[in-house]
Design an enzyme around this catalytic site. Structure first.
Site, short mmCIF file in Angstrom:
data_model
loop_
_atom_site.label_atom_id
_atom_site.label_comp_id
_atom_site.label_asym_id
_atom_site.label_seq_id
_atom_site.Cartn_x
_atom_site.Cartn_y
_atom_site.Cartn_z
N HIS A 92 0.86 -1.18 0.00
CA HIS A 92 0.00 0.00 0.00
C HIS A 92 0.90 1.23 0.00
O HIS A 92 0.78 2.09 -0.85
CB HIS A 92 -0.95 -0.03 1.20
CG HIS A 92 -1.96 1.09 1.21
ND1 HIS A 92 -2.97 1.19 2.13
CD2 HIS A 92 -2.09 2.16 0.41
CE1 HIS A 92 -3.70 2.28 1.87
NE2 HIS A 92 -3.18 2.88 0.84
N GLN A 120 0.93 7.99 -3.51
CA GLN A 120 1.72 7.56 -2.36
C GLN A 120 2.98 8.41 -2.22
O GLN A 120 3.38 8.77 -1.10
CB GLN A 120 2.08 6.07 -2.49
CG GLN A 120 0.88 5.14 -2.32
CD GLN A 120 0.27 5.24 -0.94
OE1 GLN A 120 0.98 5.22 0.07
NE2 GLN A 120 -1.05 5.35 -0.85
N HIS A 180 2.89 10.67 1.00
CA HIS A 180 3.71 10.08 2.06
C HIS A 180 5.22 10.15 1.79
O HIS A 180 5.97 10.67 2.61
CB HIS A 180 3.33 8.61 2.26
CG HIS A 180 1.90 8.39 2.63
ND1 HIS A 180 1.41 8.67 3.89
CD2 HIS A 180 0.85 7.92 1.92
CE1 HIS A 180 0.13 8.36 3.93
NE2 HIS A 180 -0.26 7.91 2.75
#
Ligand SMILES: *[C@@H]1O[C@H](CO)[C@@H](O)[C@H](O)[C@H]1NC(C)=O
Ligand SMILES: *[C@@H]1O[C@H](CO)[C@@H](O)[C@H](O)[C@H]1NC(C)=O
Ligand SMILES: *[C@@H]1O[C@H](CO)[C@@H](O)[C@H](O)[C@H]1NC(C)=O
Ligand SMILES: *[C@@H]1O[C@H](CO)[C@@H](O)[C@H](O)[C@H]1NC(C)=O
Length: 227
Positions: free
Chosen positions: A60, A112, A116
């Site tokens: 993920h 992502q 992040h």
């Protein structure tokens, strides 16, 4: 102590608090390496996945995270340079697919990276380095959770089983540290959706994952789960 001394101390304490607060919002304390179980991800989505799933935990994301307070997010606006990741795309498609839409892996990687990965500097230096780091963790460092469970004879049979069995298998391969689990309700049974492995902020050693979901959270796993 005179009034000047008092003012001095108050100012110092105030500055220290501001410093601590600001460093905890831009910085981070540890990394979560989160892997998701593909069939469960598709079941959690309001619209079904178009493509068939593999019974695998795939990536993920790798998330810089804080013990308390919000996790850092969106430290860049710059999308991934797809030219620079050309030679690792084939590997990324296997370990980090966009299971919700397999026509748009790059969209998932972009999200992502922007949300992040861009906040994980150091040790994450740039987009290419972010993806290469995850490949190293999943493949070279054998943090593939499906593999870890399979080696402990825990196969994805879709049956009810004690979560402690899964926890024990994971702990045994990450230096006895505590993983983090996310579950969801699937027609009355609670199934495992995600497993996170936690590392220190330099990504050099595993550490216990802090605070699972609070009591009453729908993501909290009970003693028996489906996998
Ligand atoms: C980061 O950006 C995403 C996408 O634009 C947004 O959904 C999210 O709320 C943002 N998060 C923070 C903490 O700003
Ligand atoms: C991203 O873009 C928004 C809107 O243009 C801007 O306000 C924000 O500061 C940018 N963030 C970064 C990290 O560059
Ligand atoms: C990205 O970071 C890596 C690791 O530090 C470095 O080797 C590489 O040259 C960087 N790539 C770019 C385009 O800056
Ligand atoms: C991860 O482990 C599973 C189960 O052993 C295996 O089927 C899969 O090929 C592995 N993935 C990679 C990229 O090695």
């Amino acid at each position: 102590m005179g009034i000047t001394g008092m003012i001095y101390i108050v100012t110092m304490v105030f500055s220290l608090i501001v410093l601590i607060l600001s460093s905890s919002t831009v910085g981070y304390d540890y990394f979560q390496f989160t892997q998701q179980y593909q069939p469960a991800v598709c079941r959690s989505n309001p619209t079904p996945c178009k493509d068939p799933t593999d019974k695998l935990f795939t990536v993920h994301g790798l998330w810089p995270s804080n013990f308390n307070g919000p996790h850092p997010a969106n430290c860049t606006n710059a999308t991934v340079n797809s030219h620079r990741i050309k030679n690792i795309q084939a590997q990324l498609k296997i370990i980090w697919p966009n299971v919700l839409d397999r026509t748009n892996h790059l969209g998932f990687w972009n999200k992502q990276w922007i949300k992040h990965g861009s906040c994980g500097n150091p040790p994450i230096m740039n987009d290419t380095h972010y993806f290469q780091t995850v490949i190293n963790m999943y493949i070279t460092q054998k943090q593939n959770v499906s593999e870890i469970l399979s080696r402990a004879k825990i196969e994805p049979l879709g049956i009810q089983r004690p979560l402690v069995d899964i926890e024990k298998a994971i702990r045994n391969s990450i230096n006895k540290k505590k993983p983090r689990f996310k579950c969801q309700n699937n027609g009355g049974v609670t199934e495992l959706v995600e497993i996170s492995l936690c590392s220190d902020r330099s990504l050099t050693q595993f550490r216990d994952c802090p605070h699972p979901f609070p009591p009453g959270s729908p993501y909290l796993c009970p003693a028996d789960i489906q996998y």
